[in-house]
Design a protein around this motif. Structure first.
Motif, PDB file in Angstrom:
ATOM      1  N   ARG A 123      -7.205   3.722  -5.969  1.00  0.00           N
ATOM      2  CA  ARG A 123      -7.020   2.313  -5.558  1.00  0.00           C
ATOM      3  C   ARG A 123      -8.353   1.848  -6.024  1.00  0.00           C
ATOM      4  O   ARG A 123      -8.814   1.205  -6.214  1.00  0.00           O
ATOM      5  CB  ARG A 123      -6.663   1.289  -4.138  1.00  0.00           C
ATOM      6  CG  ARG A 123      -6.720   0.143  -4.089  1.00  0.00           C
ATOM      7  CD  ARG A 123      -7.090  -0.171  -2.475  1.00  0.00           C
ATOM      8  NE  ARG A 123      -9.182  -0.513  -2.531  1.00  0.00           N
ATOM      9  CZ  ARG A 123      -8.876  -0.489  -1.198  1.00  0.00           C
ATOM     10  NH1 ARG A 123      -8.901  -0.395  -0.308  1.00  0.00           N
ATOM     11  NH2 ARG A 123     -10.690  -0.846  -1.106  1.00  0.00           N
TER      12      ARG A 123
ATOM     13  N   HIS B  56      -3.095   0.334   0.455  1.00  0.00           N
ATOM     14  CA  HIS B  56      -4.087  -0.095   0.269  1.00  0.00           C
ATOM     15  C   HIS B  56      -2.787  -1.327  -0.400  1.00  0.00           C
ATOM     16  O   HIS B  56      -4.085  -2.048  -1.118  1.00  0.00           O
ATOM     17  CB  HIS B  56      -4.417   0.848  -0.661  1.00  0.00           C
ATOM     18  CG  HIS B  56      -4.975   2.032  -0.575  1.00  0.00           C
ATOM     19  ND1 HIS B  56      -5.094   3.081  -1.225  1.00  0.00           N
ATOM     20  CD2 HIS B  56      -5.819   2.079   0.366  1.00  0.00           C
ATOM     21  CE1 HIS B  56      -6.353   3.862  -0.530  1.00  0.00           C
ATOM     22  NE2 HIS B  56      -6.049   3.595   0.560  1.00  0.00           N
TER      23      HIS B  56
ATOM     24  N   THR C  10      -5.197   8.839  -2.553  1.00  0.00           N
ATOM     25  CA  THR C  10      -6.107   8.162  -1.722  1.00  0.00           C
ATOM     26  C   THR C  10      -7.125   7.522  -2.185  1.00  0.00           C
ATOM     27  O   THR C  10      -7.769   6.778  -2.170  1.00  0.00           O
ATOM     28  CB  THR C  10      -7.131   9.303  -0.537  1.00  0.00           C
ATOM     29  OG1 THR C  10      -7.484  10.568  -1.348  1.00  0.00           O
ATOM     30  CG2 THR C  10      -6.240   9.236   0.235  1.00  0.00           C
ATOM     31  N   ASP C  11      -7.413   7.580  -3.489  1.00  0.00           N
ATOM     32  CA  ASP C  11      -7.867   7.296  -5.128  1.00  0.00           C
ATOM     33  C   ASP C  11      -8.440   6.197  -5.832  1.00  0.00           C
ATOM     34  O   ASP C  11      -8.564   5.806  -6.450  1.00  0.00           O
ATOM     35  CB  ASP C  11      -9.255   8.734  -5.793  1.00  0.00           C
ATOM     36  CG  ASP C  11      -9.454   9.748  -4.362  1.00  0.00           C
ATOM     37  OD1 ASP C  11     -10.126   9.613  -3.216  1.00  0.00           O
ATOM     38  OD2 ASP C  11      -9.808  10.866  -4.849  1.00  0.00           O
TER      39      ASP C  11
ATOM     40  N   TYR D 163      -7.677   8.583  10.654  1.00  0.00           N
ATOM     41  CA  TYR D 163      -5.860   8.369  10.385  1.00  0.00           C
ATOM     42  C   TYR D 163      -5.806   8.914  11.590  1.00  0.00           C
ATOM     43  O   TYR D 163      -4.088   8.958  12.007  1.00  0.00           O
ATOM     44  CB  TYR D 163      -5.538   8.994   8.966  1.00  0.00           C
ATOM     45  CG  TYR D 163      -4.020   9.330   8.890  1.00  0.00           C
ATOM     46  CD1 TYR D 163      -3.697   8.545   8.205  1.00  0.00           C
ATOM     47  CD2 TYR D 163      -3.409  10.226   8.640  1.00  0.00           C
ATOM     48  CE1 TYR D 163      -2.115   8.444   8.190  1.00  0.00           C
ATOM     49  CE2 TYR D 163      -2.253  10.758   7.634  1.00  0.00           C
ATOM     50  CZ  TYR D 163      -1.442   9.903   7.647  1.00  0.00           C
ATOM     51  OH  TYR D 163       0.236   9.742   7.456  1.00  0.00           O
TER      52      TYR D 163
ATOM     53  N   GLU E  89      -5.926  11.605  -6.933  1.00  0.00           N
ATOM     54  CA  GLU E  89      -5.498  11.781  -5.777  1.00  0.00           C
ATOM     55  C   GLU E  89      -5.007  10.218  -5.302  1.00  0.00           C
ATOM     56  O   GLU E  89      -5.607   9.527  -5.302  1.00  0.00           O
ATOM     57  CB  GLU E  89      -6.228  12.346  -5.322  1.00  0.00           C
ATOM     58  CG  GLU E  89      -6.336  13.982  -5.090  1.00  0.00           C
ATOM     59  CD  GLU E  89      -5.632  14.473  -4.916  1.00  0.00           C
ATOM     60  OE1 GLU E  89      -4.733  14.599  -3.530  1.00  0.00           O
ATOM     61  OE2 GLU E  89      -5.251  15.319  -5.390  1.00  0.00           O
TER      62      GLU E  89
ATOM     63  N   SER F 280      -1.153  12.760  -7.917  1.00  0.00           N
ATOM     64  CA  SER F 280      -2.080  14.019  -6.985  1.00  0.00           C
ATOM     65  C   SER F 280      -1.509  14.975  -7.988  1.00  0.00           C
ATOM     66  O   SER F 280      -0.414  14.888  -8.208  1.00  0.00           O
ATOM     67  CB  SER F 280      -2.037  13.756  -5.633  1.00  0.00           C
ATOM     68  OG  SER F 280      -2.319  12.799  -4.704  1.00  0.00           O
TER      69      SER F 280
ATOM     70  N   TRP G 109     -11.479   1.587   8.870  1.00  0.00           N
ATOM     71  CA  TRP G 109     -11.327   3.472   8.951  1.00  0.00           C
ATOM     72  C   TRP G 109     -12.976   3.662   8.400  1.00  0.00           C
ATOM     73  O   TRP G 109     -13.653   4.902   9.170  1.00  0.00           O
ATOM     74  CB  TRP G 109     -11.522   3.277   7.159  1.00  0.00           C
ATOM     75  CG  TRP G 109      -9.354   3.275   6.415  1.00  0.00           C
ATOM     76  CD1 TRP G 109      -9.140   2.645   5.527  1.00  0.00           C
ATOM     77  CD2 TRP G 109      -8.221   4.970   7.364  1.00  0.00           C
ATOM     78  NE1 TRP G 109      -6.998   3.315   5.856  1.00  0.00           N
ATOM     79  CE2 TRP G 109      -7.141   3.869   6.507  1.00  0.00           C
ATOM     80  CE3 TRP G 109      -8.524   5.311   8.568  1.00  0.00           C
ATOM     81  CZ2 TRP G 109      -6.018   4.394   7.205  1.00  0.00           C
ATOM     82  CZ3 TRP G 109      -6.729   5.418   8.663  1.00  0.00           C
ATOM     83  CH2 TRP G 109      -6.006   4.957   8.664  1.00  0.00           C
TER      84      TRP G 109
ATOM     85  N   ARG H  39       4.651   6.330   1.030  1.00  0.00           N
ATOM     86  CA  ARG H  39       3.761   5.881  -0.357  1.00  0.00           C
ATOM     87  C   ARG H  39       4.235   5.712  -1.360  1.00  0.00           C
ATOM     88  O   ARG H  39       5.533   5.274  -1.747  1.00  0.00           O
ATOM     89  CB  ARG H  39       3.754   8.072  -0.951  1.00  0.00           C
ATOM     90  CG  ARG H  39       2.726   8.334  -2.038  1.00  0.00           C
ATOM     91  CD  ARG H  39       2.692   9.456  -2.412  1.00  0.00           C
ATOM     92  NE  ARG H  39       2.209   9.973  -1.638  1.00  0.00           N
ATOM     93  CZ  ARG H  39       1.459  12.095  -1.667  1.00  0.00           C
ATOM     94  NH1 ARG H  39       0.841  11.418  -2.626  1.00  0.00           N
ATOM     95  NH2 ARG H  39       0.230  12.219  -0.882  1.00  0.00           N
TER      96      ARG H  39
ATOM     97  N   THR I 165      -0.406   5.503  -4.098  1.00  0.00           N
ATOM     98  CA  THR I 165      -1.180   4.976  -3.257  1.00  0.00           C
ATOM     99  C   THR I 165      -0.270   4.926  -2.019  1.00  0.00           C
ATOM    100  O   THR I 165       0.372   4.919  -2.021  1.00  0.00           O
ATOM    101  CB  THR I 165      -2.486   4.197  -3.882  1.00  0.00           C
ATOM    102  OG1 THR I 165      -3.692   4.772  -2.947  1.00  0.00           O
ATOM    103  CG2 THR I 165      -1.406   3.098  -3.435  1.00  0.00           C
ATOM    104  N   PRO I 166      -0.933   5.214  -0.831  1.00  0.00           N
ATOM    105  CA  PRO I 166      -0.685   4.885   0.316  1.00  0.00           C
ATOM    106  C   PRO I 166      -0.132   3.302   0.547  1.00  0.00           C
ATOM    107  O   PRO I 166      -1.395   2.846   0.092  1.00  0.00           O
ATOM    108  CB  PRO I 166      -1.219   5.633   2.198  1.00  0.00           C
ATOM    109  CG  PRO I 166      -2.141   6.524   0.739  1.00  0.00           C
ATOM    110  CD  PRO I 166      -2.402   5.989  -0.374  1.00  0.00           C
TER     111      PRO I 166
ATOM    112  N   ASP J 179     -11.858  12.103  11.089  1.00  0.00           N
ATOM    113  CA  ASP J 179     -10.426  11.246  10.259  1.00  0.00           C
ATOM    114  C   ASP J 179      -9.915  10.357  11.308  1.00  0.00           C
ATOM    115  O   ASP J 179      -9.140  10.566  11.928  1.00  0.00           O
ATOM    116  CB  ASP J 179      -9.651  12.398   9.680  1.00  0.00           C
ATOM    117  CG  ASP J 179      -8.998  11.365   8.790  1.00  0.00           C
ATOM    118  OD1 ASP J 179      -8.773  10.521   8.309  1.00  0.00           O
ATOM    119  OD2 ASP J 179      -9.179  12.029   7.510  1.00  0.00           O
TER     120      ASP J 179
END
Length: 393
Positions: A67, A89, A64-65, A180, A62, A32, A362, A289, A85-86, A178
């Motif tokens: 993956r 994933h 989150t993007d 989350y 980012e 990110s 999600w 992370r 990524t988190p 969201d």
């Protein structure tokens, strides 16, 4: 004569190939932008001193993007060698064949917290290189609200005095649609996602009595705390409200600490208030992370070496200084007013499940949270989410 010449040429070509210098390793890192970018740039600079033969470049993607991007760019040969990524994933990444396992995982993971090991592991194999432990917490503006509320009842009482819809002033903001953040209304009321171990898709609990109770409470908060449509309560809106002093509190995570510092806000961080009927802070989602080495990397061994260097004690100490995000190592001790609030909330946080069905949560629950906030029937919305979960593969 011609045969002799051709033979000599072939021998010369073979010799030149045999003695050609190996191609220099070049690695691309996705992470990110923001304070994370600063950290990666510091790591690249430090690594150059250790291994000058490897060229490493940074590209902002980012977390989150990452993956979705590696799934497309990896097979095309233009993806990153290392990407962040988190941890939730990990299941999809492993099942899709997009990442490589960690070499000597037991020795490597020995210095990391249990939470980090859990997040970095899928089906008994370690794939991730832990960079940070995170969850969301309550950020509050000390100039507006010197002492943070301990319960949601206190938040509601404060909102009666502070809120002014005409002036866009709200006591507390968070991205209500969201999943989350919405998860705290499930587990806090007794509906853990995918059961107590987070690994049983049949125990999704999306339309359990406890979930219905929690989401009914959630729905009732709109008129009491934040009376705006779910679509308007975006992350950007919430951040702007808090930055401009129109919101006394915001529920967000350590990734916003540096932004709020730069904005000059005098803020504190503490645990998310307790819900009625409980005597502890709200249960939240926790994330690890992770850095991953792409299975499409042309230089997998060099990429693994860089990932281990990036998550070493020295580098993660530097990452904390750059980002204020909690290092997931046992051998790093942090102590500052802001990070301590996140660490305290982590005691009540559950690592996001890693099974691929989390993707259905999600999508299905994002729609449910939005609709419920805007007045849809709670049970009907949760039954629809449950049906989507049960129909998913």
């Amino acid at each position: 004569m011609k045969r002799v010449i051709f033979a000599a040429a072939a021998i010369a070509m073979a010799a030149s190939t045999a003695f050609a210098a190996p191609k220099r390793a070049e690695l691309k890192v996705w992470e990110s932008a923001g304070p994370e970018k600063t950290f990666v740039q510091h790591v690249i600079k430090a690594y150059k001193k250790v291994n000058p033969k490897v060229k490493v470049t940074y590209e902002p993607v980012e977390a989150t993007d990452a993956r979705a991007k590696i799934e497309l760019d990896g097979p095309a040969g233009v993806g990153a060698d290392i990407f962040v990524t988190p941890h939730d994933h990990i299941g999809a990444l492993v099942q899709g064949g997009h990442v490589l396992p960690v070499d000597d995982a037991d020795a490597y993971m020995a210095d990391f917290l249990d939470m980090a090991r859990v997040g970095a592991t899928y089906d008994g194999v370690v794939y991730g290189y832990p960079l940070g432990s995170e969850t969301y917490a309550l950020f509050y503006n000390k100039d507006i609200l010197p002492e943070a509320p301990k319960t949601w009842d206190e938040v509601v009482a404060y909102a009666k005095k502070f809120n002014n819809k005409a002036e866009n002033k709200y006591a507390l903001v968070w991205p209500v649609a969201d999943g989350y953040y919405g998860y705290m209304f499930m587990e806090s009321f007794g509906a853990p996602l995918f059961g107590p171990k987070g690994n049983d898709r049949k125990q999704h609990n999306l339309n359990s009595p406890a979930a219905i109770k929690g989401l009914t409470y959630f729905q009732n908060l709109r008129k009491q705390i934040l009376d705006i449509p779910a679509a308007d309560a975006s992350g950007d809106f919430c951040n702007a409200e808090f930055t401009e002093g129109k919101a006394a509190m915001i529920i967000t995570g350590p990734w916003k600490i540096n932004d709020f510092k730069k904005a000059g806000i005098n803020f504190g961080i503490t645990t998310v208030p307790a819900f009625p009927g409980t005597n502890h802070p709200a249960n939240t989602f926790a994330g690890v992370r992770l850095a991953f080495v792409s299975s499409y990397s042309e230089f997998p061994e060099e990429a693994k070496e860089f990932a281990k260097f990036m998550t070493s004690k020295e580098m993660l100490q530097m990452r904390f200084e750059d980002t204020d995000q909690i290092p997931p190592r046992k051998d790093i001790v942090t102590d500052n007013e802001l990070s301590n609030g996140i660490k305290e909330q982590l005691k009540y946080a559950t690592p996001m499940p890693t099974i691929p069905q989390l993707g259905t949560y999600w999508n299905a629950m994002g729609s449910a949270y939005s609709g419920i906030w805007d007045g849809d029937n709670v049970k009907t919305s949760l039954d629809a989410a449950a049906a989507s979960m049960e129909a998913a593969k």
